[in-house]
Design a protein around this motif. Structure first.
Motif, PDB file in Angstrom:
ATOM      1  N   THR A   1      17.608   4.562  -0.195  1.00  0.00           N
ATOM      2  CA  THR A   1      18.174   3.899   0.987  1.00  0.00           C
ATOM      3  C   THR A   1      17.173   2.995   1.696  1.00  0.00           C
ATOM      4  OG1 THR A   1      19.622   5.817   1.279  1.00  0.00           O
ATOM      5  CG2 THR A   1      19.421   4.296   3.140  1.00  0.00           C
ATOM      6  N   TYR A   2      15.965   3.495   1.916  1.00  0.00           N
ATOM      7  CA  TYR A   2      14.977   2.680   2.634  1.00  0.00           C
ATOM      8  C   TYR A   2      14.590   1.450   1.819  1.00  0.00           C
ATOM      9  CZ  TYR A   2      11.100   1.329   5.591  1.00  0.00           C
ATOM     10  OH  TYR A   2      10.280   0.597   6.427  1.00  0.00           O
ATOM     11  N   THR A   3      14.428   1.630   0.522  1.00  0.00           N
ATOM     12  CA  THR A   3      14.081   0.496  -0.343  1.00  0.00           C
ATOM     13  C   THR A   3      15.212  -0.528  -0.365  1.00  0.00           C
ATOM     14  OG1 THR A   3      12.748   1.979  -1.723  1.00  0.00           O
ATOM     15  CG2 THR A   3      13.341  -0.163  -2.664  1.00  0.00           C
ATOM     16  N   HIS A   4      16.446  -0.047  -0.358  1.00  0.00           N
ATOM     17  CA  HIS A   4      17.610  -0.937  -0.298  1.00  0.00           C
ATOM     18  C   HIS A   4      17.548  -1.793   0.971  1.00  0.00           C
ATOM     19  CE1 HIS A   4      21.871  -1.585  -1.737  1.00  0.00           C
ATOM     20  NE2 HIS A   4      21.912  -2.170  -0.535  1.00  0.00           N
ATOM     21  N   ALA A   5      17.199  -1.158   2.084  1.00  0.00           N
ATOM     22  CA  ALA A   5      17.082  -1.884   3.347  1.00  0.00           C
ATOM     23  C   ALA A   5      15.923  -2.878   3.313  1.00  0.00           C
ATOM     24  CB  ALA A   5      16.891  -0.894   4.497  1.00  0.00           C
ATOM     25  N   ALA A   6      14.817  -2.457   2.707  1.00  0.00           N
ATOM     26  CA  ALA A   6      13.646  -3.336   2.624  1.00  0.00           C
ATOM     27  C   ALA A   6      13.938  -4.570   1.772  1.00  0.00           C
ATOM     28  CB  ALA A   6      12.457  -2.566   2.050  1.00  0.00           C
TER      29      ALA A   6
ATOM     30  N   ALA B   1      11.615 -12.620  13.423  1.00  0.00           N
ATOM     31  CA  ALA B   1      10.519 -13.045  12.544  1.00  0.00           C
ATOM     32  C   ALA B   1       9.790 -11.862  11.914  1.00  0.00           C
ATOM     33  CB  ALA B   1       9.533 -13.910  13.324  1.00  0.00           C
ATOM     34  N   GLU B   2      10.028 -10.652  12.423  1.00  0.00           N
ATOM     35  CA  GLU B   2       9.365  -9.466  11.877  1.00  0.00           C
ATOM     36  C   GLU B   2      10.076  -8.980  10.616  1.00  0.00           C
ATOM     37  OE1 GLU B   2       8.743  -6.287  14.637  1.00  0.00           O
ATOM     38  OE2 GLU B   2       8.441  -7.664  16.309  1.00  0.00           O
ATOM     39  N   TYR B   3       9.284  -8.489   9.674  1.00  0.00           N
ATOM     40  CA  TYR B   3       9.842  -7.846   8.480  1.00  0.00           C
ATOM     41  C   TYR B   3      10.093  -6.390   8.844  1.00  0.00           C
ATOM     42  CZ  TYR B   3      10.190  -6.067   3.699  1.00  0.00           C
ATOM     43  OH  TYR B   3      10.615  -5.466   2.539  1.00  0.00           O
ATOM     44  N   LYS B   4      11.357  -6.051   9.078  1.00  0.00           N
ATOM     45  CA  LYS B   4      11.704  -4.775   9.682  1.00  0.00           C
ATOM     46  C   LYS B   4      12.928  -4.160   8.989  1.00  0.00           C
ATOM     47  CE  LYS B   4      12.692  -2.954  14.345  1.00  0.00           C
ATOM     48  NZ  LYS B   4      12.966  -3.347  15.751  1.00  0.00           N
ATOM     49  N   PRO B   5      12.740  -3.394   7.917  1.00  0.00           N
ATOM     50  CA  PRO B   5      13.858  -2.764   7.208  1.00  0.00           C
ATOM     51  C   PRO B   5      14.711  -1.869   8.100  1.00  0.00           C
ATOM     52  CG  PRO B   5      11.859  -2.645   5.886  1.00  0.00           C
ATOM     53  CD  PRO B   5      11.447  -3.151   7.229  1.00  0.00           C
ATOM     54  N   GLU B   6      14.109  -1.334   9.166  1.00  0.00           N
ATOM     55  CA  GLU B   6      14.846  -0.416  10.044  1.00  0.00           C
ATOM     56  C   GLU B   6      16.046  -1.069  10.710  1.00  0.00           C
ATOM     57  OE1 GLU B   6      11.047   1.402   9.184  1.00  0.00           O
ATOM     58  OE2 GLU B   6      11.585  -0.626   9.848  1.00  0.00           O
ATOM     59  N   ARG B   7      16.083  -2.397  10.778  1.00  0.00           N
ATOM     60  CA  ARG B   7      17.236  -3.046  11.403  1.00  0.00           C
ATOM     61  C   ARG B   7      18.505  -2.843  10.564  1.00  0.00           C
ATOM     62  NH1 ARG B   7      15.699  -7.723  13.287  1.00  0.00           N
ATOM     63  NH2 ARG B   7      13.617  -7.974  12.391  1.00  0.00           N
ATOM     64  N   TRP B   8      18.350  -2.393   9.316  1.00  0.00           N
ATOM     65  CA  TRP B   8      19.485  -2.137   8.430  1.00  0.00           C
ATOM     66  C   TRP B   8      19.853  -0.649   8.370  1.00  0.00           C
ATOM     67  CZ3 TRP B   8      21.843  -6.205   5.822  1.00  0.00           C
ATOM     68  CH2 TRP B   8      21.161  -7.437   5.877  1.00  0.00           C
TER      69      TRP B   8
ATOM     70  N   TRP C   1      18.173   8.649   6.525  1.00  0.00           N
ATOM     71  CA  TRP C   1      18.655   7.332   6.911  1.00  0.00           C
ATOM     72  C   TRP C   1      20.002   7.024   6.267  1.00  0.00           C
ATOM     73  CZ3 TRP C   1      16.480   4.851  10.760  1.00  0.00           C
ATOM     74  CH2 TRP C   1      15.104   4.951  11.003  1.00  0.00           C
ATOM     75  N   ARG C   2      20.785   6.218   6.942  1.00  0.00           N
ATOM     76  CA  ARG C   2      22.023   5.692   6.376  1.00  0.00           C
ATOM     77  C   ARG C   2      21.959   4.164   6.455  1.00  0.00           C
ATOM     78  NH1 ARG C   2      27.347   4.427   8.191  1.00  0.00           N
ATOM     79  NH2 ARG C   2      26.783   4.917  10.352  1.00  0.00           N
ATOM     80  N   TYR C   3      22.250   3.523   5.329  1.00  0.00           N
ATOM     81  CA  TYR C   3      22.208   2.060   5.271  1.00  0.00           C
ATOM     82  C   TYR C   3      23.453   1.484   5.951  1.00  0.00           C
ATOM     83  CZ  TYR C   3      22.043  -2.678   3.310  1.00  0.00           C
ATOM     84  OH  TYR C   3      22.025  -4.049   3.163  1.00  0.00           O
ATOM     85  N   VAL C   4      23.247   0.487   6.809  1.00  0.00           N
ATOM     86  CA  VAL C   4      24.355  -0.155   7.514  1.00  0.00           C
ATOM     87  C   VAL C   4      24.397  -1.628   7.106  1.00  0.00           C
ATOM     88  CG1 VAL C   4      25.398  -0.688   9.736  1.00  0.00           C
ATOM     89  CG2 VAL C   4      24.049   1.423   9.461  1.00  0.00           C
ATOM     90  N   ALA C   5      25.385  -1.974   6.306  1.00  0.00           N
ATOM     91  CA  ALA C   5      25.502  -3.348   5.825  1.00  0.00           C
ATOM     92  C   ALA C   5      25.905  -4.276   6.957  1.00  0.00           C
ATOM     93  CB  ALA C   5      26.526  -3.418   4.699  1.00  0.00           C
TER      94      ALA C   5
END
Length: 508
Positions: free
Chosen positions: A353-358, A413-420, A433-437
């Motif tokens: 999940t985290y890698t998917h968001a990244a 401008a930040e690289y922030k996977p957590e926003r997903w 974590w749960r991925y939110v498209a």
């Protein structure tokens, strides 16, 4: 007759030369000006001088323009009164890709520019031809095929080719062009899953491939044709006279088509001899569907090579660069990959999940296809009030949309996977974590509507498997100046200009 010859000479040779001189002078005069000023428009030539002055940074320049335009839509005036609408407005994107989908098609100018290279393949056609190709290809992306792709094709390519190459680079302290390596990897994968053919492009030794050079040249020259803001007539005359870039395009396309035709001929022979199970791969399905014309199927093969070779490799190239600049993100990706490594192969990548968001966050900033345009088949008015006349092209700017504060917040401008991501459970206390498209019209990295990318899930699975296999064994370190940001360029698909030189360090 003499006057006609003089007029032709002026139109085909003198006029382009005059434009070149003017654009260079204009570029020098505006070198220190504010890059975010809207372009100036002049009679007859429109904003040609600004366009020419920003040729090397066209994606970024147009992004700057739409981001400061009202409603994030701008009408660019081109040569002889032609106009092109460029937008980063999600409502407009939904309008052209879904609401008024039949009205916005691959236009004549776009198709003509790419026809020598892509023919009537799925990315360069409309109507029934497009529907047929999409319907047949869709069978390649069911759960069974995806599992087979990850467990057999990608896993084998990683263990037998990619990982040994990276291990050898460690042992020899060798600098690799990681972009080239990833393109080779993706090319082998798409050929194996879609055509049942292994080109062994990633096999040692890694010399320059004649086909790869031809494919890259054909992509770049065709892309320059389709994005011509001056006179399309110039490349048409060059083609007629077989000179300049058009001469190279003819040679490159010939090499690419011969390569693709050999794949088709071999598959036909296998099917005739019964040595290839019917419908075992996408190419077999096309050939068994009654559409066995060699040129038509060759067009399909070239289109899917383009889709499979250049998009995922572009996404992974920028992902690994961003990972090197963001150690906290890298640490989380590595930890997740190690945690999932004990799972069955398909479940391993499906649940990263985290890698998917990244990866999603990386493609937000550096989309594999940063711009795409559709031509209006009739007059229309866009949701933001922009008037569109028949024949005008409306281009949605994916790169710009990834940089909009109203869509992504002040920290865009930040690289922030957590926003997903969001924590599972209503209380928010869960460690999972749960991925939110995101809305596909605000994030059209994979297009949207009826033309949404069929290979989206396959791309994510392949990328996550590659990331997991690499980060648990190696650290990828850019071999460039620490503060230097590589140049983002695009020819149909995006690339890192000059390649991505890296050192590979073992984690063992």
């Amino acid at each position: 007759m003499t006057l006609q010859l003089l007029a032709s000479f002026f139109l085909f040779f003198c006029l382009p030369l005059i434009f070149l001189i003017l654009s260079k002078a204009y570029s020098a005069a505006t070198a220190n000006s504010n890059k975010k000023l809207l372009p100036k428009s002049y009679p007859l030539i429109g904003s040609y001088l600004d366009v020419a002055a920003n040729t090397d940074r066209r994606i970024q320049w147009l992004s700057d323009i739409v981001l400061i335009s009202p409603a994030n839509t701008y009408t660019l005036r081109r040569f002889l009164g032609n106009r092109n609408v460029i937008t980063a407005n999600p409502a407009v994107v939904q309008h052209i890709l879904k609401t008024r989908f039949p009205l916005y098609q691959k236009g004549h100018a776009f198709q003509e520019a790419l026809r020598d290279f892509l023919g009537n393949g799925i990315f360069n056609t409309n109507g029934d031809n497009w529907k047929f190709q999409r319907q047949v290809a869709s069978h390649e992306f069911n759960t069974r095929s995806l599992r087979k792709f990850v467990e057999n094709v990608v896993e084998t390519e990683l263990n037998d080719r990619l990982i040994p190459i990276l291990a050898a680079a460690v042992a020899q302290n060798q600098v690799l062009d990681f972009q080239d390596i990833l393109q080779r990897f993706a090319f082998d994968n798409i050929c194996r899953i879609a055509f049942g053919f292994d080109p062994e492009y990633l096999s040692q030794p890694l010399g320059q491939s004649k086909f790869a050079k031809a494919f890259d040249d054909a992509t770049e020259i065709s892309s320059r044709r389709s994005s011509s803001y001056a006179l399309p007539l110039i490349w048409k005359v060059q083609k007629l006279l077989n000179m300049g870039s058009e001469r190279r395009l003819r040679e490159a396309v010939s090499e690419v088509r011969e390569f693709a035709k050999n794949i088709v001929r071999d598959k036909k022979r296998e099917l005739a001899e019964g040595t290839s199970p019917e419908s075992a791969d996408m190419l077999s399905r096309f050939l068994s569907s009654g559409h066995s014309d060699e040129d038509f199927v060759t067009d399909i093969v070239i289109s899917f090579i383009l889709a499979g070779k250049d998009t995922t490799s572009a996404a992974l190239t920028w992902f690994f660069w961003l990972l090197s600049k963001n150690p906290e993100v890298e640490k989380k990706v590595v930890n997740e990959a190690r945690e999932k490594s004990e799972c069955p192969v398909y479940d391993e990548v499906k649940d990263m999940t985290y890698t998917h968001a990244a990866l999603s966050e990386s493609m937000r900033l550096y989309p594999p296809v940063p711009m795409d345009g559709k031509e209006a088949m009739a007059d229309d008015v866009l949701p933001d009030g922009t008037v569109v006349k028949k024949g005008m092209v409306v281009t949605y700017h994916v790169y710009a949309m990834g940089r909009m504060e109203k869509l992504w917040g002040r920290d865009w401008a930040e690289y922030k996977p957590e926003r997903w991501l969001e924590r599972e459970g209503n209380g928010g206390g869960s460690d999972k974590w749960r991925y939110v498209a995101r809305d596909s019209y605000s994030y059209p990295v994979f297009q949207a509507g009826p033309r949404v990318c069929l290979g989206k899930e396959m791309a994510y699975l392949q990328m996550k498997k590659v990331v997991g296999a690499i980060v648990t064994r190696f650290k990828v370190v850019p071999a460039m100046e620490q503060e230097a940001e590589p140049q983002f360029v695009s020819f149909l698909t995006s690339k890192m200009k000059g390649g991505f030189p890296v050192n590979i360090h073992s984690l063992a």
